[in-house]
Design a protein around this motif. Structure first.
Motif, PDB file in Angstrom:
ATOM      1  N   ALA A 161      19.868   1.455   6.095  1.00 29.88           N
ATOM      2  CA  ALA A 161      18.483   0.896   5.638  1.00 29.88           C
ATOM      3  C   ALA A 161      18.943  -0.503   4.944  1.00 29.88           C
ATOM      4  O   ALA A 161      18.175  -1.455   5.237  1.00 29.88           O
ATOM      5  CB  ALA A 161      17.847   1.705   4.563  1.00 29.88           C
ATOM      6  N   HIS A 166      16.668  -3.880   3.970  1.00 25.66           N
ATOM      7  CA  HIS A 166      15.832  -3.221   3.179  1.00 25.66           C
ATOM      8  C   HIS A 166      16.361  -3.122   1.692  1.00 25.66           C
ATOM      9  O   HIS A 166      17.833  -3.193   1.558  1.00 25.66           O
ATOM     10  CB  HIS A 166      15.556  -1.902   3.479  1.00 25.66           C
ATOM     11  CG  HIS A 166      14.462  -1.823   4.670  1.00 25.66           C
ATOM     12  ND1 HIS A 166      14.738  -1.911   6.126  1.00 25.66           N
ATOM     13  CD2 HIS A 166      13.284  -1.780   4.711  1.00 25.66           C
ATOM     14  CE1 HIS A 166      13.687  -1.993   6.984  1.00 25.66           C
ATOM     15  NE2 HIS A 166      12.678  -2.002   5.908  1.00 25.66           N
ATOM     16  N   VAL A 308      15.281   3.606  -0.468  1.00 23.71           N
ATOM     17  CA  VAL A 308      14.645   2.441   0.029  1.00 23.71           C
ATOM     18  C   VAL A 308      13.329   2.506  -0.755  1.00 23.71           C
ATOM     19  O   VAL A 308      12.542   3.157  -0.991  1.00 23.71           O
ATOM     20  CB  VAL A 308      14.167   2.781   1.644  1.00 23.71           C
ATOM     21  CG1 VAL A 308      13.640   1.555   2.167  1.00 23.71           C
ATOM     22  CG2 VAL A 308      15.499   3.004   2.294  1.00 23.71           C
ATOM     23  N   GLU A 312       8.473  -1.597   0.798  1.00 23.50           N
ATOM     24  CA  GLU A 312       8.914  -2.219   1.994  1.00 23.50           C
ATOM     25  C   GLU A 312       8.555  -1.189   3.331  1.00 23.50           C
ATOM     26  O   GLU A 312       9.022  -1.415   4.275  1.00 23.50           O
ATOM     27  CB  GLU A 312      10.296  -2.599   2.141  1.00 23.50           C
ATOM     28  CG  GLU A 312      10.627  -3.734   1.144  1.00 23.50           C
ATOM     29  CD  GLU A 312      12.227  -3.618   1.052  1.00 23.50           C
ATOM     30  OE1 GLU A 312      12.587  -4.711   0.330  1.00 23.50           O
ATOM     31  OE2 GLU A 312      13.051  -3.070   1.495  1.00 23.50           O
ATOM     32  N   ILE A 313       7.588  -0.058   2.867  1.00 27.03           N
ATOM     33  CA  ILE A 313       7.112   0.711   4.110  1.00 27.03           C
ATOM     34  C   ILE A 313       5.887   1.104   3.620  1.00 27.03           C
ATOM     35  O   ILE A 313       5.310   1.116   2.828  1.00 27.03           O
ATOM     36  CB  ILE A 313       7.906   2.137   3.634  1.00 27.03           C
ATOM     37  CG1 ILE A 313       9.610   2.097   3.429  1.00 27.03           C
ATOM     38  CG2 ILE A 313       7.707   3.296   4.534  1.00 27.03           C
ATOM     39  CD1 ILE A 313      10.118   3.351   2.886  1.00 27.03           C
ATOM     40  N   GLN A 318       6.498   3.195   8.235  1.00 27.78           N
ATOM     41  CA  GLN A 318       7.144   2.260   9.091  1.00 27.78           C
ATOM     42  C   GLN A 318       7.461   1.397   8.378  1.00 27.78           C
ATOM     43  O   GLN A 318       6.945   0.694   7.354  1.00 27.78           O
ATOM     44  CB  GLN A 318       6.025   1.922  10.335  1.00 27.78           C
ATOM     45  CG  GLN A 318       6.473   0.894  11.113  1.00 27.78           C
ATOM     46  CD  GLN A 318       5.302   0.180  12.053  1.00 27.78           C
ATOM     47  OE1 GLN A 318       4.172   0.018  11.681  1.00 27.78           O
ATOM     48  NE2 GLN A 318       5.769  -0.186  13.192  1.00 27.78           N
ATOM     49  N   SER A 319       8.576   0.370   8.498  1.00 24.45           N
ATOM     50  CA  SER A 319       9.262  -0.711   7.700  1.00 24.45           C
ATOM     51  C   SER A 319       8.160  -1.865   7.862  1.00 24.45           C
ATOM     52  O   SER A 319       7.774  -2.344   8.996  1.00 24.45           O
ATOM     53  CB  SER A 319      10.486  -1.134   8.577  1.00 24.45           C
ATOM     54  OG  SER A 319      10.802  -2.328   8.044  1.00 24.45           O
ATOM     55  N   LYS A 320       8.063  -2.577   6.710  1.00 29.08           N
ATOM     56  CA  LYS A 320       7.193  -3.685   6.758  1.00 29.08           C
ATOM     57  C   LYS A 320       8.171  -4.957   7.184  1.00 29.08           C
ATOM     58  O   LYS A 320       7.517  -6.079   7.426  1.00 29.08           O
ATOM     59  CB  LYS A 320       6.609  -4.090   5.386  1.00 29.08           C
ATOM     60  CG  LYS A 320       5.563  -2.870   5.091  1.00 29.08           C
ATOM     61  CD  LYS A 320       5.039  -3.333   3.566  1.00 29.08           C
ATOM     62  CE  LYS A 320       4.216  -2.096   3.120  1.00 29.08           C
ATOM     63  NZ  LYS A 320       3.667  -2.432   1.649  1.00 29.08           N
TER      64      LYS A 320
END
Length: 367
Positions: A161, A166, A308, A312-313, A318-320
């Motif tokens: 991550a 992240h 994490v 940011e999710i 899902q990752s931004k």
């Protein structure tokens, strides 16, 4: 949900509960080829859960009540649980041959009362996923995949991550035993104190047990040292009992409420005092007991606070930062109390990651 026609490749890193559950749902929801990377045995971390019986979830009256059992991640979990909640997980497990039952304390277990049996049935249900024994240390090792699911839990220092850009909230132990100050009384090792909020187990140099796990979780981000005060004896009952037995020793009466060896430590020379000579303040002082905590006992650590950053999710896990990366399970900055809450978060976030991948893939195909 419409299944995309063309096959895509997904890498899942980490074959713990969330990683395997995500793979199962990817098989169910879409035409997806999944490789699961795991450096040790798949579902190894499932085996000790619930005292090897696998406390897989907890009864829920509502999402709003359920999320109160997560010191970190409460707001984020509203959306996750709205997509896949307790009874969705139970229904799925039943569909692959894992029947469940609810104990009187509202915790769910497989009817086999066996984490090993549950592990075998989850792995048997995998039809199109391939488990690869390999330690992935760099996100760039997975460039050939359309999507990457990071489900490495909280024990690998979050390297994947982190090197994918992240932010990692500093990990700290939660749901663990606590060590007491060296000048604390020498409490009897192995003795259990029953309180209305759960058991406290006295260890060699500290305290453990369900009540302490909850306290350690709620205070996981606090700085040491700190004091914790827990209930000891209902003093109204004790006062009446002392009054009715003036010739008995104070210690013998107190030992009716707590273990005798613990009463000796707490009362010291007052143990043999006649009840007739006991003052009201001495009874009132037994309402609670205070411990000075200097650190966690990492040998008993079950869960880690941190991971994490949820900023940011998105609500499909899902990752931004990178749209091909998804997260599920304890790698995120979410942790719950004892009682099946952490496994339920694993199931729900894994479903969200799987459905998020299928949704994203479908949208791409429709462009």
């Amino acid at each position: 949900m419409t299944k995309p026609n063309s096959k895509c490749k997904v890498a899942i890193v980490g074959a713990g509960p969330s990683g395997i559950y995500c793979a199962l749902w990817l098989e169910k929801l879409g035409n997806v080829a999944t490789d699961i990377y795991e450096k040790s045995s798949p579902l190894k971390t499932l085996l000790p859960t619930g005292g090897t019986r696998c406390n897989l979830s907890h009864h829920a009256e509502s999402i709003s009540d359920f999320v109160k059992n997560y010191p970190r991640g409460e707001k984020f979990l509203y959306s996750i649980f709205s997509k896949h909640f307790v009874y969705d997980s139970l229904d799925y497990f039943n569909s692959i041959g894992i029947e469940t039952y609810m104990q009187s304390d509202n915790r769910y277990f497989p009817t086999s009362n066996s984490s090993s049996d549950m592990r075998q049935k989850m792995l048997k249900a995998l039809k199109r996923s391939k488990i690869i024994k390999q330690n992935i240390t760099d996100i760039h090792q997975l460039n050939k995949y359309d999507y990457i699911v990071i489900s490495t839990g909280s024990k690998d220092n979050y390297r994947l991550a982190s090197n994918s850009g992240h932010t990692i909230v500093e990990p700290k132990p939660a749901l663990c035993g606590l060590k007491l100050a060296p000048n604390s009384p020498k409490y009897p090792q192995g003795v259990v104190l029953n309180t209305h909020d759960g058991e406290i187990l006295f260890t060699k140099d500290g305290v453990s047990g369900p009540y302490i796990y909850k306290i350690s979780s709620l205070k996981a981000r606090d700085n040491f040292p700190y004091d914790i005060t827990v209930p000891l004896i209902p003093t109204e009952n004790l006062f009446q009992n002392v009054k009715e037995n003036p010739k008995k020793s104070f210690g013998s009466i107190v030992s009716g409420y707590i273990p005798k060896s613990l009463a000796h430590v707490i009362l010291c020379d007052k143990y043999s005092m006649r009840c007739a000579d006991v003052k009201k303040i001495q009874i009132q002082n037994l309402a609670t007991i205070t411990f000075k905590v200097i650190s966690t006992d990492n040998k008993g650590e079950i869960v880690t606070s941190g991971g994490v950053s949820l900023d940011e999710i998105n609500n499909f896990c899902q990752s931004k930062i990178n749209e091909k990366i998804f997260f599920c399970g304890e790698v995120m900055n979410i942790d719950g109390l004892c009682g099946g809450y952490n496994l339920q978060h694993c199931w729900s976030s894994a479903f969200c990651a799987a459905s998020g991948i299928i949704n994203h893939l479908t949208q791409r195909k429709n462009l």
